[in-house]
Design a protein around this motif. Structure first.
Motif: not given
Lengths: 591, 590, 235, 123
Positions: B99-123
């Motif tokens: 209970a807590g899964g990888s969220g217990m032992h991750w390093s904590g890096h938290t990014w915002r993925w942007t439209d560069m990923e969400f619209k990768v093919r059309s871009r």
């Protein structure tokens, strides 16, 4: 695909007592022999050196020298309507592994099974009538006689260095031995072991009750000894670390210090360890076997080893498993009672009492595998009338402990609490002042006690596990009640300070506590191919170049330990192969 | 036979970040929720106590908090005509458990993925032309936009106590932040972590190389903090025991101390641990799922838990495995390129140089999970022209320490012998006087990188293992060579005493050394049921009451860590599920 | 073996004594002199898994890879052999967390460990094969070989030039053995290795006390005075 | 040392002591935020750290429903204001090898304020 290797004359599967004997005998007869042992090499100086070997937790509680159930095990059930589940941890029996097999960590008890077992059905029918044998009790005559086997018993006893006292030499009863034993050609190679207080007290009480106690014959050398092959045994040190341990003093008759080193020196013989045989191969004609497939557990590679002669020496359980996995012979079906592979699985029963004697010192830790006195009055004593008691078979009684290792041996009067101050006091007081009287009893074959392949569970090679269906039947319950009563009578006559009386073993058989590693049957010998898998030379009826050694050939189980006849039968088969089969390969007994 | 239990509104399979968020949100919305977690319960006080937690052998080398490969694992191969063999011991990636899964032992890096990923093919098609994308590169648009997700990113950052420096607030570039980031509504909840020497040395060199270094955003609380749900965080102690450890100071944003305790206090929510879900059940019509079958590993008993909504939140790999085992959706076939379950599996690539500075003291043992400075000039910087380099994607440059413990981390100059007197001297000399500059790089989806069920090997429940077919393709090799060049130029500009140069990762991918636990794809989200398993609300196109949450929904993998979008999408799906309960039907018409 | 609590004064006294002895003798600090002057040989912790042959092999390997010098005592004095023995006797040795179901295939290196052997079984078969190779090549088992031959064998073994005749794949065993030596040298003393935190002291790793929130700035680019404590010291 | 100087030094010490006594509890509550992640102020609710209810004037490791590390059990100190101040300045110095994952408050003002707050609130 499996890499095919150069053919050889003989391939032995497994290298314990039976594999070791055949390795020596057949390589000496000029045959090119290869032994495939799934375990590792073993030697006294490397693997059983003091102080490492004095480790009860590792060798006794954690079964370091035994088969690893994570790799292969059995599924277990009491009867055909129950779902079989895997024996996930070793318990009731402990199959060995590695060069020397169980012959490295046995206790050494070596008995001669007699015609009372080999002609069990005819004997009982003759004396008590056909109807005396219950319908489902599928006992049958073995097809061999004591007289034929006597010289091979003698050969094995002198190879393994048995200490004991003959009771009957060529018909003459010898004082101090078992008066009920079948006639021997000569004495044991070594005199009996020094007796223990527990053994003496039991013997005195047994005699007073009309029994005929005698020292247990066992492969713990009572003094230094050189066997006929020139192998040297040291004198037993009564170290108390015998069963489940290798012997650091080379005092316990074991294959890795007797027959195997001699075979290893013979250029005709080659040993491959870490070689796990997964299948015995047969030719298209279905008349001959052609070799085996095995996996090297060192690197996962698969090999095919062709051979003129395939001999299964991989302990009773694994021999049957290999026959079933390789589709050799017709598997037994409990409903139709057709087929023979898996038929007549038997185990052993028992009972025991613990006697507490204030102020006496039994020094249980000073002991060895066979240090006890035995009485056979309800076993090989033909005159004991089973009729009024309604059971078939027999049990031997014995007094004395094989060791006092504290994790498992801490005798306590029943009712003592399991922990706390009172428990500590009782443990301290009675550890050295208690003795046991125990018995080991026969189990007759039954239609519903058998092996087959499990439909669900698989071993580490992806092959189906063998399924064991077994329970004690009414016959064994009756004998066990008789046993408990006999034990308690003797025990009371010794008026101990207090007594945990023996009780009959009538609950369903459980795989959990250790009981005995005497598993017999599954590829039984007999007089015809319809009711047995191998003939009297342990040669498969179906494949004349396939021989199966070990207790799996016993059509039923007696009260005695199996290694005596196992060793003798191996010498007997070796002789048959050398003298007859090699010269003219074919069935040695016409079907 | 499985004992059938009382039906509930929602059953959640797996209780890590995504399961925890959904448990809290849905039980708060009044739904009767049951979570089935195959591992045990975890708490900071019991399980992450000093000094037991300070044990590199136990937690890093022997994977104490990770999935036990003896029970369940995957088979691995690089390409479809190779025989897949089991990953018999965890290596390249470390799925969590409990209970807590990888969220217990991750390093904590938290990014915002942007439209560069969400619209990768059309871009990329728009800027570099259709033919710039190789035929077998099966990248596709995700069907969601950054603007839709921004408020949910904000929500997750505040819940997980992310320390960082905004680079773009409402279009206004902020000094010290990442100038290439998409516009944020507001600052991070906490200021950045205290920089360590390696960050400062790297940032200075990056600046004068024309890059734009900034502090890596990470869920390690730079000071004491109370999140919007009232959960209290201690300040990070830079203890150097972060990745693969639980945090004893309650300073690392983890589900077991944020969303899960709140859900546990809600009477609508029930957690059952040691519950191993083996199958998802569907009704005769094949339109709806009806619940799950699970085994209680404490005694081997089997249960059936009926539910009107099923949510798979059991880490990317296990989500895909469960879909395949339960026969939900059409399995992907690389030959015919039909089917979607198992499609577009992606991993991450990387490269790194080690720089040795005689006489400097980097104190590698004093670091938080997020103690690193980053530069995105070759990543979210859309002006960086990929055209002449011929590859698609990006990599994030960074330098710092995460968990520099001595069994795993002992930098020595290349050519130092592996043992003996000289080795000891070099180890003693360079342990504290070295730093690294590395990249983590994106991996584009490919026709021949996918999951399916293994024909031979089985797990401890007798079910077929999932088979992973993966290798880096030419696209990643090219990017890797570019990254190695950039790293080595930058490293040389810092004139270290000695330098182990970075090299591109062009060998076949190996499962042996640890690389990253960022496994994405397998049940990807998209705009049509023919090319994706889920719609933009992570709702199954085939079964409208089945939602699958986690990195398995990503149509490809970026260079960034996945937990930012994973957390945001969990909150986004929670809102969607609340709407769904009012009118249970597909939320997007197929 | 109870973890001998670190006795600073005794350590200092013996260190002082040894340096004084070296000075008075005036000889260059040869290896033997150092060995003698180093801390008195730690009492053997006994073996729960390794048999005498195997123990001799492991002691020889750890003492060769981690020789005694001013940075640390030799490998067996740091208990690296004890660490390996306990690991093999424990769950890890018995194959904890290892998928052990067949069928068994060799595969390619990138598919990782594929042997049907638990670590304990691999060590048992591996040491026997290594010694057999040494006897065949150097006519002596590894622990009886002089330093130069040991080095020659280890280099060949680590670079895949050694092949164990009907033994396990040589290099797979070397990789596991080398990793365990490192683990034995730097894991918490609880596990039998890194005795007196000698491995940690060698590199200045401060051990379990790691509250560095203030130290980050206070010791930026300064040597941190590490006097490492292990888990037992705080339990 | 002439008595005057001695008298003067003693006076200084008193004032300094007094000054620290007048910590600002309002600001102290804010500083106490640092501790809330692991310590509760309500009686009997232990988390990662023991409840601080009634800690002022209590002996170290006194609560029987919290598993203290041996370092605190061996410390045999009483949480006077002075000991609290020394402890908060550098926890590992006053009680070596204790398990508290907190590096301490280097600023004397913070310590004074938070102790003042604790004095009031943790009755």
């Amino acid at each position: 695909m499996a890499q095919k290797l150069k053919g050889v004359d003989v391939v032995l599967v497994g290298l314990g007592w039976t594999g070791g004997i055949l390795a020596k005998e057949l390589s000496e007869a000029g045959m090119k022999v290869v032994a495939l042992e799934r375990g590792a090499m073993r030697s006294t100086e490397k693997d059983f050196a003091v102080p490492m070997i004095r480790d009860e937790l590792r060798y006794s509680a954690r079964n370091d020298l035994m088969q690893n159930p994570a790799k292969d095990t059995l599924t277990i059930r009491n009867n055909p309507s129950q779902e079989a589940l895997p024996m996930r941890r070793l318990g009731s029996f402990l199959p060995g592994e590695g060069v020397g097999g169980a012959g490295v960590h046995w206790n050494g008890h070596t008995w001669r099974w007699t015609d009372m077992e080999f002609k069990v059905r005819s004997l009982y029918e003759e004396r008590y009538g056909k109807a005396y044998i219950p319908a489902d009790m599928t006992i049958q005559d073995w097809g061999i006689t004591y007289a034929e086997l006597e010289p091979y018993y003698d050969r094995f006893e002198y190879t393994a260095g048995i200490s004991g006292k003959a009771g009957n030499i060529r018909g003459k009863i010898q004082p101090g031995g078992s008066p009920f034993e079948a006639p021997r050609a000569r004495e044991y190679p070594l005199p009996p072991l020094r007796s223990s207080l527990a053994g003496e007290m039991f013997a005195v009480a047994a005699s007073a009750n009309g029994y005929h106690p005698f020292p247990r014959p066992t492969a713990n050398a009572s003094r230094a000894y050189t066997n006929p092959d020139g192998a040297r045994l040291g004198a037993c040190q009564y170290c108390g670390f015998c069963e489940r341990f290798g012997c650091e003093a080379n005092a316990k008759g074991s294959p890795h210090i007797t027959v195997i080193p001699i075979a290893m020196r013979n250029p005709n013989f080659e040993l491959r360890t870490h070689a796990w045989v997964t299948k015995v191969l047969k030719d298209s004609g279905g008349k001959r076997v052609t070799g085996v497939t095995y996996t090297s557990v060192l690197n996962g590679e698969e090999y095919e080893q062709p051979a003129q002669l395939v001999i299964l020496c991989a302990y009773a359980i694994n021999n049957v498993h290999l026959m079933l996995l390789s589709g050799l012979g017709v598997p037994y079906d409990a409903v139709t009672q057709k087929g023979v592979i898996g038929k007549n699985y038997c185990y052993q029963t028992g009972a025991g009492a613990t006697l507490f004697f204030e102020g006496r010192h039994f020094n249980p830790f000073m002991s060895t595998g066979g240090l006890s006195m035995v009485a056979d009055d309800y076993n090989t004593n033909l005159d004991f009338d089973r009729g009024p008691h309604g059971f078939i078979g027999g049990y031997s009684l014995s007094g004395g402990m094989t060791g006092g290792r504290p994790i498992s041996f801490r005798p306590l009067p029943s009712g003592t609490p399991q922990w706390g101050k009172a428990w500590k006091a009782a443990t301290a007081q009675w550890y050295g002042s208690a003795m046991t009287i125990s018995s080991s009893g026969s189990v007759m074959a039954n239609r519903y006690n058998y092996y087959d392949l499990d439909p669900t569970y698989r071993n580490a090679f992806g092959q189906p596990l063998m399924r064991m269906t077994f329970d004690y039947k009414e016959n064994e319950h009756r004998m066990s009640r008789h046993t408990a009563q006999a034990i308690n009578e003797i025990a009371k006559s010794m008026n101990p300070t207090s007594l945990n009386p023996a009780t009959a073993r009538t609950d369903p058989w459980t795989v959990v506590p250790y009981q005995s590693t005497h598993n017999t049957g599954g590829t039984i010998m007999g007089v015809n191919p319809r009711t047995s898998a191998v003939n009297k030379y342990l040669q498969s009826w179906d494949y004349h170049n396939l021989f199966v050694m070990g207790a799996s050939v016993f059509p039923h189980n007696s009260a005695y330990n199996p290694t005596g006849p196992v060793g003798a039968l191996t010498y007997w088969t070796a002789e048959a192969i050398k003298k007859r089969y090699a010269k003219n390969p074919g069935p040695l007994v016409s079907a | 036979m499985a004992t059938r239990l009382k039906e509930v509104d929602a059953v959640i399979v797996g209780l890590g970040w995504t399961g925890g968020i959904l448990a809290k949100e849905l039980s708060a919305a009044g739904l009767k929720v049951v979570a089935l977690e195959r591992g045990k319960m975890f708490s900071t006080a019991e399980d992450f106590q000093v000094p037991q937690v300070r044990d590199e052998l136990r937690y890093v080398q022997r994977h104490e908090l990770m999935q036990n490969a003896a029970r369940d694992t995957l088979t691995i191969r690089n390409n479809p005509n190779q025989e897949a063999l089991p990953m018999r011991r965890l290596g390249s990636f470390l799925p969590g458990e409990g209970a807590g899964g990888s969220g217990m032992h991750w390093s904590g890096h938290t990014w915002r993925w942007t439209d560069m990923e969400f619209k990768v093919r059309s871009r990329y098609e728009e800027r570099y032309g259709k033919s710039f994308i190789p035929a077998d590169m099966t990248i596709q648009d995700w069907g969601i936009t950054y603007a839709e997700l921004e408020p949910y990113y904000d929500k997750f950052e505040r819940v997980a106590a992310v320390s960082g420096k905004a680079g773009n607030i409402d279009g206004q570039i902020q000094p010290g932040g990442n100038p290439f980031e998409a516009p944020r509504a507001r600052e991070y909840p906490l200021p950045p972590l205290t920089p360590i020497l390696a960050n400062e040395v790297f940032s200075a060199a990056a600046k004068n190389a024309g890059y734009h270094p900034f502090p890596r955003p990470s869920a390690n609380a730079s000071r004491a903090y109370t999140n919007p749900d009232g959960v209290r965080f201690g300040a990070c102690q830079y203890c150097g025991f972060c990745q693969r450890f639980g945090c004893e100071a309650n300073a690392k944003g983890s589900p077991h101390m944020t969303v899960i305790p709140i859900a546990m206090r809600n009477p609508n929510f029930e957690l059952r641990t040691h519950a191993w879900v083996s199958k998802i059940l569907k009704d005769a019509s094949g339109k709806r799922v009806t619940g799950v079958t699970y085994t209680n590993v404490l005694n081997g008993e089997e249960f059936e838990q009926p539910a009107s909504i099923v949510l798979l939140t059991a880490y990317a790999l296990n989500n895909v495995h469960l879909m395949l085992l339960s026969g939900l959706g059409q399995p992907y076939d690389p030959v015919s390129q039909k089917g979607v379950i198992g499609k577009n599996y992606c991993y991450q690539t990387g490269a790194g140089a080690t720089l040795f500075f005689e006489g400097r003291n980097f104190n590698p043992f004093m670091s938080a999970g997020g103690s690193s400075a980053s530069a995105d000039d070759f990543n979210t910087n859309w002006d960086f022209d990929r055209g002449k380099h011929g590859w698609i994607g990006g990599y994030n440059l960074s330098s710092g320490f995460n968990t520099a413990l001595p069994i795993g981390y002992r930098p020595v100059p290349r050519g130092t012998p592996a043992w003996g007197k000289e080795w000891k001297a070099a180890t003693a000399k360079w342990y504290q006087t070295a730093m690294n500059v590395g990249v983590s790089g994106s991996v584009m989806a490919n026709r021949y990188n996918y999951f399916d069920l293994d024909p031979t090997y089985r797990n401890a429940f007798g079910q077929p293992l999932m088979r992973m077919t993966f290798d880096y393709k030419e696209n990643e090799h090219k990017m890797g060579r570019h990254a190695a060049q950039v790293i080595n130029d930058l490293a040389k500009s810092m004139n270290p005493t000695r330098l182990n140069e970075a090299t591109a990762r062009t060998e076949p991918w190996t499962v042996v050394p640890y690389q990253s636990t960022h496994n994405t794809g397998g049940t990807i989200m998209g705009t049509s049921p023919r090319s994706s398993a889920l719609n933009k609300y992570l709702q199954s196109w085939d079964y409208h009451n089945l939602f699958v949450v986690g990195a398995n929904v990503f149509a490809h993998n970026a260079s960034y860590n996945p937990t930012g979008p994973v957390g945001a999408l969990a909150y986004w799906t929670a809102d969607a599920v609340k709407r769904y309960t009012k009118n249970p039907a597909p939320l997007v018409s197929a | 073996m109870k973890n001998v609590p670190f006795n600073r004064r005794a350590f200092l006294k013996s260190a002082v004594a040894s340096s004084a002895a070296a000075v008075s003798v005036g000889l260059p600090q040869s290896a033997q002199a150092q060995q003698k002057a180093a801390a008195p040989p730690t009492p053997s912790a006994g073996y729960a898994f390794l048999n005498p042959d195997e123990a001799a092999f492991i002691e020889a390997v750890v003492d060769h890879m981690v020789p005694a010098d001013e940075l640390s005592p030799k490998g067996s004095d740091m208990g690296i052999n004890t660490f390996i023995d306990r690991a093999l006797a424990g769950g890890w040795g018995k194959g904890d967390r290892l998928y052990m179901q067949g069928p068994w295939k060799q595969g390619v290196p990138s598919q990782g460990y594929q042997l049907p052997l638990t670590p304990a079984e691999l060590y048992r078969a591996g040491i026997a094969s290594a010694n057999a190779y040494c006897v065949k090549t150097y006519s002596k088992p590894f622990d009886k070989m002089p330093e130069t031959q040991r080095q020659e064998f280890l280099v060949a073994w680590s670079t895949g030039k050694v092949n164990f005749e009907n033994g396990p794949p040589a290099r797979v065993f070397f990789t596991m053995l080398y990793q365990n030596v490192i683990e034995g040298m730097f894991s918490d003393p609880l596990y039998g290795g890194n005795q007196n935190k000698a491995g940690w002291k060698m590199i200045g790793f401060p051990g379990v006390i790691a509250v560095n929130q203030q130290n980050i700035e206070k010791y930026r680019d300064k040597k941190f005075p590490a006097n490492p404590l292990g888990i037992a010291d705080m339990s | 040392m002439t008595t005057r100087k001695v008298f003067f030094a003693a006076a200084l010490a008193v004032i300094a002591h007094a000054a620290s006594a007048q910590g600002d509890p309002k600001r102290g509550e804010k500083v106490f935020e640092e501790c809330r992640a692991c310590h509760a102020i309500e009686k009997g609710s232990n988390g990662v750290g023991p409840s601080l209810h009634g800690v002022i004037g209590r002996r170290a490791a006194e609560l029987d429903d919290f598993r203290y590390s041996p370092a605190f059990k061996r410390a045999n100190i009483t949480w006077t204001r002075q000991n609290l101040d020394a402890f908060l300045a550098d926890p590992q110095k006053l009680v070596p090898a204790n398990r508290m994952p907190y590096a301490g408050m280097p600023e004397a003002k913070d310590r004074a304020d938070v102790i003042e707050y604790m004095q009031r609130i943790l009755k």
